[in-house]
Design a protein around this motif. Structure first.
Motif, PDB file in Angstrom:
ATOM      1  N   PRO A   1     -10.060   0.781   8.621  1.00  0.00           N
ATOM      2  CA  PRO A   1      -9.094   1.016   7.545  1.00  0.00           C
ATOM      3  C   PRO A   1      -7.653   0.743   7.972  1.00  0.00           C
ATOM      4  N   LEU A   2      -7.354   0.842   9.251  1.00  0.00           N
ATOM      5  CA  LEU A   2      -6.016   0.529   9.741  1.00  0.00           C
ATOM      6  C   LEU A   2      -5.702  -0.948   9.524  1.00  0.00           C
ATOM      7  N   VAL A   3      -6.644  -1.806   9.833  1.00  0.00           N
ATOM      8  CA  VAL A   3      -6.454  -3.246   9.633  1.00  0.00           C
ATOM      9  C   VAL A   3      -6.416  -3.570   8.137  1.00  0.00           C
ATOM     10  N   VAL A   4      -7.263  -2.923   7.354  1.00  0.00           N
ATOM     11  CA  VAL A   4      -7.265  -3.136   5.905  1.00  0.00           C
ATOM     12  C   VAL A   4      -5.908  -2.740   5.323  1.00  0.00           C
ATOM     13  N   LEU A   5      -5.364  -1.627   5.780  1.00  0.00           N
ATOM     14  CA  LEU A   5      -4.041  -1.190   5.331  1.00  0.00           C
ATOM     15  C   LEU A   5      -2.981  -2.232   5.682  1.00  0.00           C
ATOM     16  N   ALA A   6      -3.025  -2.752   6.896  1.00  0.00           N
ATOM     17  CA  ALA A   6      -2.044  -3.746   7.322  1.00  0.00           C
ATOM     18  C   ALA A   6      -2.142  -5.017   6.482  1.00  0.00           C
ATOM     19  N   VAL A   7      -3.348  -5.448   6.189  1.00  0.00           N
ATOM     20  CA  VAL A   7      -3.527  -6.644   5.366  1.00  0.00           C
ATOM     21  C   VAL A   7      -2.996  -6.388   3.958  1.00  0.00           C
ATOM     22  N   GLY A   8      -3.316  -5.231   3.384  1.00  0.00           N
ATOM     23  CA  GLY A   8      -2.842  -4.900   2.043  1.00  0.00           C
ATOM     24  C   GLY A   8      -1.331  -4.824   1.965  1.00  0.00           C
ATOM     25  N   LEU A   9      -0.724  -4.137   2.919  1.00  0.00           N
ATOM     26  CA  LEU A   9       0.740  -4.044   2.912  1.00  0.00           C
ATOM     27  C   LEU A   9       1.374  -5.391   3.210  1.00  0.00           C
ATOM     28  N   GLY A  10       0.725  -6.189   4.037  1.00  0.00           N
ATOM     29  CA  GLY A  10       1.232  -7.539   4.293  1.00  0.00           C
ATOM     30  C   GLY A  10       1.259  -8.360   3.019  1.00  0.00           C
ATOM     31  N   LEU A  11       0.191  -8.274   2.250  1.00  0.00           N
ATOM     32  CA  LEU A  11       0.144  -9.010   0.978  1.00  0.00           C
ATOM     33  C   LEU A  11       1.186  -8.485  -0.004  1.00  0.00           C
ATOM     34  N   ALA A  12       1.299  -7.186  -0.088  1.00  0.00           N
ATOM     35  CA  ALA A  12       2.175  -6.586  -1.088  1.00  0.00           C
ATOM     36  C   ALA A  12       3.652  -6.725  -0.748  1.00  0.00           C
ATOM     37  N   LEU A  13       3.995  -6.591   0.509  1.00  0.00           N
ATOM     38  CA  LEU A  13       5.403  -6.493   0.875  1.00  0.00           C
ATOM     39  C   LEU A  13       6.007  -7.780   1.421  1.00  0.00           C
ATOM     40  N   LEU A  14       5.179  -8.713   1.858  1.00  0.00           N
ATOM     41  CA  LEU A  14       5.723  -9.925   2.455  1.00  0.00           C
ATOM     42  C   LEU A  14       5.904 -11.068   1.468  1.00  0.00           C
ATOM     43  N   VAL A  15       5.415 -10.915   0.238  1.00  0.00           N
ATOM     44  CA  VAL A  15       5.490 -12.025  -0.714  1.00  0.00           C
ATOM     45  C   VAL A  15       6.928 -12.472  -0.921  1.00  0.00           C
ATOM     46  N   GLY A  16       7.830 -11.561  -1.175  1.00  0.00           N
ATOM     47  CA  GLY A  16       9.224 -11.926  -1.407  1.00  0.00           C
ATOM     48  C   GLY A  16       9.949 -12.366  -0.152  1.00  0.00           C
ATOM     49  N   ARG A  17       9.449 -11.951   1.023  1.00  0.00           N
ATOM     50  CA  ARG A  17      10.088 -12.337   2.280  1.00  0.00           C
ATOM     51  C   ARG A  17       9.664 -13.719   2.723  1.00  0.00           C
TER      52      ARG A  17
END
Length: 121
Positions: free
Chosen positions: A66-82
């Protein structure tokens, strides 16, 4: 757990973001930014739901998924604009790019310069 062990234990989360970041532009091209961001938050929420049931009996191998799943999810959600600005280029995009590229590495003050001079005069 030592600080070194804690740092090594979180490396898979960093790997999740590193793997996700280069794929974001493809996902945005195919699905649109809103869908990618919403999907990322949904994936992160699923990981947080799993974390709600964490027990002291969990082994690291159980916790890391779940730690890796969380990182992937937050990466998708938060890095789009960056990674890829949303919408046509505007003055805001150019200002953000200029601000991001203008960061300087802080220097250590020396005793030789006047008070408040960061570079030692």
């Amino acid at each position: 757990m030592s600080p070194l062990q804690a740092g090594v234990a979180t490396l898979p989360a960093a790997a999740g973001i590193v793997v996700t970041a280069p794929l974001i532009t493809r996902f945005v091209d195919r699905l649109g930014a809103r869908t990618v961001i919403a999907s990322g938050f949904a994936v992160a929420t699923a990981a947080f739901v799993v974390f709600a049931f964490v027990d002291s009996s969990w082994k690291y191998a159980t916790f890391v998924v779940p730690l890796v799943v969380l990182a992937v999810g937050l990466g998708l959600a938060l890095l789009v604009g960056r990674i890829r600005p949303i919408g046509p280029p505007t003055a805001v995009h150019y200002a953000a790019a200029a601000a991001a590229s203008s960061h300087t590495v802080p220097t250590r003050p020396t005793n030789g310069g006047p008070k408040g001079d960061r570079h030692g005069g």
